[in-house]
Design a protein around this motif. Structure first.
Motif, PDB file in Angstrom:
ATOM      1  N   TYR A  33      28.854  82.033  15.848  1.00 46.25           N
ATOM      2  CA  TYR A  33      29.845  81.344  16.671  1.00 46.25           C
ATOM      3  C   TYR A  33      30.253  80.095  15.908  1.00 46.25           C
ATOM      4  CZ  TYR A  33      32.064  78.462  20.165  1.00 46.25           C
ATOM      5  OH  TYR A  33      32.963  77.683  20.830  1.00 46.25           O
ATOM      6  N   ILE A  34      31.526  79.851  15.822  1.00 50.12           N
ATOM      7  CA  ILE A  34      32.038  78.631  15.204  1.00 50.12           C
ATOM      8  C   ILE A  34      33.136  78.098  16.110  1.00 50.12           C
ATOM      9  CG2 ILE A  34      33.707  79.829  13.752  1.00 50.12           C
ATOM     10  CD1 ILE A  34      31.834  76.915  12.378  1.00 50.12           C
ATOM     11  N   SER A  35      33.171  76.799  16.266  1.00 50.17           N
ATOM     12  CA  SER A  35      34.191  76.195  17.120  1.00 50.17           C
ATOM     13  C   SER A  35      35.571  76.639  16.657  1.00 50.17           C
ATOM     14  CB  SER A  35      34.104  74.673  17.058  1.00 50.17           C
ATOM     15  OG  SER A  35      32.870  74.235  17.580  1.00 50.17           O
ATOM     16  N   PRO A  36      36.464  76.936  17.607  1.00 52.64           N
ATOM     17  CA  PRO A  36      37.788  77.453  17.227  1.00 52.64           C
ATOM     18  C   PRO A  36      38.611  76.487  16.388  1.00 52.64           C
ATOM     19  CG  PRO A  36      37.420  77.662  19.603  1.00 52.64           C
ATOM     20  CD  PRO A  36      36.271  76.911  19.044  1.00 52.64           C
ATOM     21  N   SER A  37      38.319  75.197  16.468  1.00 52.88           N
ATOM     22  CA  SER A  37      39.127  74.203  15.755  1.00 52.88           C
ATOM     23  C   SER A  37      38.729  74.042  14.295  1.00 52.88           C
ATOM     24  CB  SER A  37      39.007  72.854  16.458  1.00 52.88           C
ATOM     25  OG  SER A  37      37.644  72.433  16.444  1.00 52.88           O
ATOM     26  N   THR A  38      37.741  74.793  13.821  1.00 56.05           N
ATOM     27  CA  THR A  38      37.270  74.620  12.445  1.00 56.05           C
ATOM     28  C   THR A  38      36.948  75.974  11.824  1.00 56.05           C
ATOM     29  OG1 THR A  38      35.709  73.410  11.056  1.00 56.05           O
ATOM     30  CG2 THR A  38      34.824  74.342  13.076  1.00 56.05           C
ATOM     31  N   THR A  39      36.707  75.955  10.510  1.00 60.38           N
ATOM     32  CA  THR A  39      36.272  77.159   9.805  1.00 60.38           C
ATOM     33  C   THR A  39      34.836  76.962   9.362  1.00 60.38           C
ATOM     34  OG1 THR A  39      36.942  76.362   7.619  1.00 60.38           O
ATOM     35  CG2 THR A  39      38.616  77.548   8.914  1.00 60.38           C
ATOM     36  N   THR A  40      34.200  78.037   8.990  1.00 60.32           N
ATOM     37  CA  THR A  40      32.814  77.949   8.534  1.00 60.32           C
ATOM     38  C   THR A  40      32.727  77.065   7.289  1.00 60.32           C
ATOM     39  OG1 THR A  40      32.415  80.158   9.396  1.00 60.32           O
ATOM     40  CG2 THR A  40      30.805  79.317   7.840  1.00 60.32           C
ATOM     41  N   LYS A  41      33.672  77.207   6.375  1.00 62.02           N
ATOM     42  CA  LYS A  41      33.664  76.387   5.164  1.00 62.02           C
ATOM     43  C   LYS A  41      33.815  74.917   5.508  1.00 62.02           C
ATOM     44  CE  LYS A  41      35.847  75.671   0.663  1.00 62.02           C
ATOM     45  NZ  LYS A  41      35.384  74.321   0.635  1.00 62.02           N
ATOM     46  N   GLN A  42      34.754  74.586   6.401  1.00 60.25           N
ATOM     47  CA  GLN A  42      34.928  73.185   6.803  1.00 60.25           C
ATOM     48  C   GLN A  42      33.644  72.643   7.430  1.00 60.25           C
ATOM     49  OE1 GLN A  42      38.251  73.667   9.439  1.00 60.25           O
ATOM     50  NE2 GLN A  42      39.765  73.045   7.890  1.00 60.25           N
ATOM     51  N   PHE A  43      32.997  73.468   8.237  1.00 63.22           N
ATOM     52  CA  PHE A  43      31.770  73.035   8.894  1.00 63.22           C
ATOM     53  C   PHE A  43      30.690  72.712   7.858  1.00 63.22           C
ATOM     54  CE2 PHE A  43      27.711  73.557  10.988  1.00 63.22           C
ATOM     55  CZ  PHE A  43      27.893  72.836  12.161  1.00 63.22           C
ATOM     56  N   PHE A  44      30.507  73.610   6.888  1.00 60.64           N
ATOM     57  CA  PHE A  44      29.470  73.377   5.883  1.00 60.64           C
ATOM     58  C   PHE A  44      29.848  72.237   4.938  1.00 60.64           C
ATOM     59  CE2 PHE A  44      27.954  77.645   7.087  1.00 60.64           C
ATOM     60  CZ  PHE A  44      26.630  77.311   7.336  1.00 60.64           C
ATOM     61  N   ASP A  45      31.125  72.079   4.659  1.00 59.88           N
ATOM     62  CA  ASP A  45      31.552  70.924   3.854  1.00 59.88           C
ATOM     63  C   ASP A  45      31.210  69.619   4.565  1.00 59.88           C
ATOM     64  OD1 ASP A  45      32.479  72.582   1.878  1.00 59.88           O
ATOM     65  OD2 ASP A  45      34.600  72.433   2.460  1.00 59.88           O
ATOM     66  N   GLN A  46      31.463  69.579   5.876  1.00 64.69           N
ATOM     67  CA  GLN A  46      31.133  68.377   6.655  1.00 64.69           C
ATOM     68  C   GLN A  46      29.617  68.173   6.685  1.00 64.69           C
ATOM     69  OE1 GLN A  46      32.740  68.392  10.604  1.00 64.69           O
ATOM     70  NE2 GLN A  46      31.888  66.386  11.123  1.00 64.69           N
ATOM     71  N   PHE A  47      28.863  69.254   6.809  1.00 70.73           N
ATOM     72  CA  PHE A  47      27.405  69.174   6.793  1.00 70.73           C
ATOM     73  C   PHE A  47      26.909  68.589   5.470  1.00 70.73           C
ATOM     74  CE2 PHE A  47      23.364  71.179   5.579  1.00 70.73           C
ATOM     75  CZ  PHE A  47      22.548  70.769   6.629  1.00 70.73           C
TER      76      PHE A  47
END
Length: 173
Positions: A57-71
């Motif tokens: 599950y990933i928030s609709p406003s982001t992508t998996t890559k964006q999420f991991f980049d932010q992490f």
């Protein structure tokens, strides 16, 4: 009536374990969605079942890559660099193998780049060529033998048919 507390331990029955996994997974996904909507949080959830199936599950406003980049940015780590370096090293090895194979092809098939070879390497190429010629000769002889056998069978069959035809013609009044 309140539900009783369950003891947290592995469920031994495989069917019950799968049902519990599915229900709790769906519950987690529902909670992740609620957090995203209610709190405007960015949520990512990745689950791997014991059968190897991946659920995410990933928030609709982001992508998996964006999420991991932010992490990565927040934690100050680069999770991609070691993988990238390993891939670059693998690529370098593959390019070297490719270069060597192309050189061998030019040497063996086209007869190019022979000046760069030592006497022992040339002798090795010569032996490989002699071996290849021997394999080709054996195959050629086997094919010719098969063709000869087939032709002999056809000739015997035609001779037999001719004899039968002569006997038939001679026996007709």
């Amino acid at each position: 009536m309140a539900r009783g507390k369950i003891q947290i331990k592995r469920i031994e029955n495989a069917t019950n374990r799968q049902v519990t996994y599915s229900k709790r997974r769906n519950g987690l996904f529902k909670k992740a969605h609620e957090l995203t909507v209610l709190c405007d949080a960015t949520v990512s959830l990745i689950m791997v079942s014991n059968s190897g199936k991946i659920h995410e599950y990933i928030s609709p406003s982001t992508t998996t890559k964006q999420f991991f980049d932010q992490f990565q940015k927040t934690k100050g780590v680069d999770i991609w660099s070691s993988h990238y370096e390993a891939m670059q090293e693998h690529l370098k090895k593959l390019k070297e193998v490719n270069r060597r194979l192309r050189k061998q092809i030019r040497q063996r098939v086209l007869g190019e780049c022979l000046n760069d070879m030592s006497f022992d390497e040339l002798r090795g190429v010569e032996q490989e060529m002699e071996g290849a010629v021997e394999v080709i000769r054996k195959r050629k002889i086997r094919m010719i033998s098969n063709q000869i056998d087939t032709t002999k069978k056809k000739l015997r069959s035609a001779t037999e048919m001719n004899r039968n035809l002569r006997e038939f013609v001679c026996s007709v009044p």
